[in-house]
Design an enzyme around this catalytic site. Structure first.
Site, PDB file in Angstrom:
ATOM      1  N   ASP A  30       0.839  -1.203   0.000  1.00 43.51           N
ATOM      2  CA  ASP A  30       0.000   0.000   0.000  1.00 43.51           C
ATOM      3  C   ASP A  30       0.869   1.246   0.000  1.00 43.51           C
ATOM      4  OD1 ASP A  30      -2.337  -1.385   0.045  1.00 43.51           O
ATOM      5  OD2 ASP A  30      -2.694  -1.171   2.197  1.00 43.51           O
ATOM      6  N   ASP A 142     -11.963  11.677   5.776  1.00 42.71           N
ATOM      7  CA  ASP A 142     -11.985  10.287   6.242  1.00 42.71           C
ATOM      8  C   ASP A 142     -12.470   9.334   5.151  1.00 42.71           C
ATOM      9  OD1 ASP A 142     -14.635  10.915   6.383  1.00 42.71           O
ATOM     10  OD2 ASP A 142     -14.836  10.708   8.562  1.00 42.71           O
ATOM     11  N   ASN A 143     -12.271   9.727   3.903  1.00 42.38           N
ATOM     12  CA  ASN A 143     -12.547   8.833   2.776  1.00 42.38           C
ATOM     13  C   ASN A 143     -11.243   8.305   2.203  1.00 42.38           C
ATOM     14  OD1 ASN A 143     -15.378   8.984   2.649  1.00 42.38           O
ATOM     15  ND2 ASN A 143     -15.252  11.004   1.702  1.00 42.38           N
ATOM     16  N   GLN A 301     -15.216  11.628  15.955  1.00 45.64           N
ATOM     17  CA  GLN A 301     -14.780  11.877  14.564  1.00 45.64           C
ATOM     18  C   GLN A 301     -13.326  12.346  14.496  1.00 45.64           C
ATOM     19  OE1 GLN A 301     -17.266  10.155  12.714  1.00 45.64           O
ATOM     20  NE2 GLN A 301     -16.418  11.542  11.187  1.00 45.64           N
ATOM     21  N   ASP A 312     -11.140  -4.669   6.472  1.00 48.33           N
ATOM     22  CA  ASP A 312     -10.199  -5.791   6.619  1.00 48.33           C
ATOM     23  C   ASP A 312      -9.976  -6.101   8.095  1.00 48.33           C
ATOM     24  OD1 ASP A 312      -9.906  -5.730   3.868  1.00 48.33           O
ATOM     25  OD2 ASP A 312      -8.026  -4.611   3.908  1.00 48.33           O
TER      26      ASP A 312
END
Length: 357
Positions: A30, A142-143, A301, A312
């Site tokens: 990643d 937070d996407n 948040q 995952d």
């Protein structure tokens, strides 16, 4: 075992041995970076999605590594999940086995080192035609938008790896199997071989819908494996796409879970369990004849750093409890705990020890 749910049990403590949990999938490195909306627009990406890289994305990988704060983490959906299960288990080491394909290169060496550090018994098929696969995680707020360049991961060969006696022996040692839907794009024949083995031996085979494009473009191999699936995971978007592709004619998540549970099944000794996560909303699961909602752990948040890997991690926590034959409720509680830990950190990473009781 309770009548309610033959997949799960009374929660007695089982002693775990090596290779009890088997995972197979796409090992990817990643590459995560915070980007802006212009970056997403430039490459035609949605803020929260998973796609396979096309030619037009090749430059994206070159551009993202030049960003100021780039992080490299060993990834790939299934590998993340088995690694988190192993982290929650702590000892013995190597309860989790992982198979996948990498290149004979620097990124491949990093993946081997990271698997070793995570105490996962990784057996990679190494080839020289393609480099180790990478996944760009483009983070906005937070996407996260994931673009996977499978490369070597796409070169997994059943006859060159899974069928080898020494490797198949490791498959036979396992009691619980987990393969993310992403692997359907690579080696459906390998998935079927493992799934049939699990079904024939009354062992537990778990799968994940993984991404909307799997149900849309790989529906045929997905439905070939479905009769062998004892536990199916997915999130709300994947569940909705799956329902649409199968003509369920409902967008009610509980109804989708029920209809999915009732799809044809090979091993009737284990009714199918369907588990759909919905981000901060309740997780939906089929419990016997009912569909039950399980609230997730509260989180401020401001504590959410990166939702990449939350799904995952949920599966990893779930598998940790499942290999110890805990109840469904306990498996979901462990899944919620693991996801809650992971979203506070960048990438699918975790502290040294879990704090789960």
């Amino acid at each position: 075992m309770s009548d309610e749910d033959p997949n799960m049990s009374t929660g007695r403590k089982t002693t775990l041995s090596e290779n009890t949990l088997f995972g197979m999938g796409n090992p990817l490195l990643d590459i995560s970076a915070v980007v802006d909306k212009d970056f997403l627009d430039k490459y035609g990406l949605k803020p929260n999605d998973q796609i396979l890289a096309e030619d037009r994305h090749k430059v994206l990988f070159e551009e993202i590594v030049k960003r100021s704060k780039v992080e490299y983490h060993a990834g790939g959906s299934t590998q993340n999940s088995v690694k988190i299960a192993q982290w929650m288990i702590q000892k013995p080491h190597k309860v989790a086995t992982f198979f996948g394909c990498i290149g004979a290169d620097h990124f491949g060496e990093i993946l081997k080192k990271k698997a070793d550090e995570a105490n996962v018994d990784a057996h990679y098929y190494e080839q020289i035609e393609e480099p180790t696969g990478t996944c760009a995680a483009c983070i906005t707020g937070d996407n996260r938008s994931l673009v996977a360049n499978l490369a070597a991961a796409n070169c997994y060969k059943k006859e060159k790896h899974l069928d080898l006696d020494s490797n198949w022996e490791l498959v036979k040692k396992a009691k619980v199997y987990y393969i993310a839907g992403f692997f359907l794009t690579v080696s459906p024949e390998s998935i079927l071989k493992v799934a049939k083995h699990a079904s024939d031996n009354n062992k537990i085979f778990c799968m994940n819908l993984s991404a909307p494009f799997i149900s849309q473009f790989f529906k045929e191999p997905l439905m070939k494996v479905m009769p062998y699936v004892d536990i199916l995971f997915g999130n709300e978007t994947e569940a909705a796409t799956f329902a649409k592709e199968l003509g369920f004619e409902t967008d009610d998540i509980a109804e989708i879970a029920k209809k999915t549970q009732n799809l044809p099944k090979d091993n009737m000794k284990r009714p199918r369990v369907v588990v759909f996560t919905q981000g901060k909303d309740d997780t939906v699961a089929t419990v016997g004849e009912r569909v039950t909602m399980f609230p997730v752990l509260d989180i401020d948040q401001n504590d959410i750093v990166d939702t990449n890997g939350a799904g995952d991690a949920f599966v990893g926590g779930f598998l940790f409890a499942l290999v110890q034959e805990h109840s469904l409720e306990e498996c979901i509680r462990a899944g919620h705990y693991a996801a809650n830990v992971i979203i506070r950190r960048v990438g699918c990473t975790f502290p040294e020890k879990p704090d789960f009781h």
